[in-house]
Design an enzyme around this catalytic site. Structure first.
Site: not given
Ligand code: IPM
Ligand code: MG
Length: 370
Positions: A142, A193, A226, A250, A254
């Site tokens: 990032y 990884k 993975d 990240d 999710d």
């Molecule tokens: C998160 C989001 C952010 C990230 C974006 C909005 C920059 O997806 O906080 O998970 O990628 O970290």
């Molecule tokens: Mg995210």
């Protein structure tokens, strides 16, 4: 009672409407003398771009540094999708994380009993699920340099980013994971990884060394990213704490969020180092993002935002009782069958953002009594 200075950055999309419900809870609990929180508000993301042509102003960063904590809604949306990279709304969020040195991102995925049918997985796979993902937040791909898009001739271009971690960056976030593991199941799964990436190899080495030296009582396991993605869907309850880098965190968070039924349920805390006075910078935000498709329609689930505020009370102010109270109110409201659009079953009725917020306040009122 000490007055708490809270900076709220509602941002874009469903951010402002979700934040509104937290502001009502703050007003309510201020009046009930549960705490004394003074709220200041400012702009971030697209909302800030539209007004100031930058995704966040320096003076807002300064305000954030001086506040006791920051509560952030969400950033981004299609309106700003075609802007150059440096001007995108997301840069406001990334700059906050980086300038406040919020290197440890805590993302709990906890399944709520009344919602286990909202998950796309079988109920027995997710019943009583309680995972904490600890994502490194200020390093890795990032922020790594060099990065860019360059012409390499003949109409050909090259887009590149750098995945980079120093020993110190790895150790400081690993320490947070080991410390939190002490009060949980004393198990940490470190995810990288290391089979293909040098940064992953170093990650594994440093975490292993630190674990052996300072945390021998913690059971440390390693897993490739993975495989971890697959295991999260196959048998998520094998995990307690997952420690991982910025990009894998990240993605995996999710996936973990969806185990609980909806991204609309998942809060997060981003923490800095503890300074000499015992203070630590903290920013709290839901994992769900700005959800432009439903924004402004009173459809969003405010629970992740409300639970982020509950996390703030716990992690920034040691107000465990008040934090538990909010969690309990959310639990009760869900048990009574209230659902926003994202967590309802096919034939169930749903309530609006505002109705969900109001129901949680009513439940708080009942729990507090008098
Ligand atoms: C998160 C989001 C952010 C990230 C974006 C909005 C920059 O997806 O906080 O998970 O990628 O970290
Ligand atoms: Mg995210």
């Amino acid at each position: 009672m000490d007055k708490i200075k809270l900076l709220i950055l509602p941002g874009d999309g469903i951010g402002p409407e979700a934040v509104d419900e937290v502001k009502k809870i703050i007003d309510f609990l201020n009046k009930k003398n549960c705490f004394s929180i003074i709220v200041e508000e400012d702009l971030v993301g697209g909302a800030c771009l539209d007004k100031n042509k930058v995704p966040i102003k320096e003076e807002t960063i300064e305000k954030a540094k001086k506040s006791d904590a920051v509560l952030l809604g969400a950033v981004g949306g299609p309106k700003w999708d075609n802007l150059p990279f440096e001007q995108r709304p997301e840069q406001g969020l990334l700059k906050l994380r980086s300038d406040l040195e919020l290197f440890a991102n805590l993302r709990p995925a906890i399944s709520f009993e009344p919602l286990i049918h909202a998950s796309s997985l079988k109920p027995e796979i997710i019943k009583d699920l309680n995972i904490l993902i600890i994502r490194e937040l200020t390093g890795g791909v990032y922020f790594g340099e060099p990065r860019g898009i360059e012409d390499i001739g003949n109409g050909n271009k090259k887009g590149f980013n750098t995945q980079v971690y120093t020993s110190e960056e790895i150790k400081r976030v690993a320490r947070v994971a080991f410390e939190l593991a002490k009060n949980r199941k004393k198990v940490v799964t470190s995810v990288e990884k290391s089979n293909v990436m040098e940064s992953g190899k170093l990650w594994k080495e440093e975490v292993t060394k630190l674990g052996k030296k300072d945390y021998p009582e913690i059971d440390l396991n390693h897993m490739y990213a993975d495989n971890c993605a697959m295991q999260l869907i196959r048998q998520p309850k094998q995990f307690d704490i997952i420690l991982t880098d910025n990009l894998f965190g990240d993605i995996l968070s999710d996936a973990a969020a969806m185990l609980t039924g909806s991204l609309g349920m998942l809060p997060s805390a981003s923490l800095g180092a503890v300074d000499s006075t015992g203070r630590r910078a903290g920013m709290y935000e839901p994992v769900h993002g700005s959800a432009p498709d439903i924004s402004g329609q009173d459809k969003a689930n405010p629970i992740a935002m409300i639970m982020s505020f509950a996390m703030m009370l716990k992690y920034s102010f040691d107000m465990n009782e008040e934090s538990d109270l909010i969690e309990k109110a959310v639990q009760n409201v869900l048990s009574k069958g209230l659902r926003t659009l994202d967590i309802k079953q096919k034939d169930e009725k749903h309530v609006s953002t505002k109705e969900m917020g109001a129901a949680i306040i009513q439940e708080l009122d009942t729990l507090i009594g008098n």
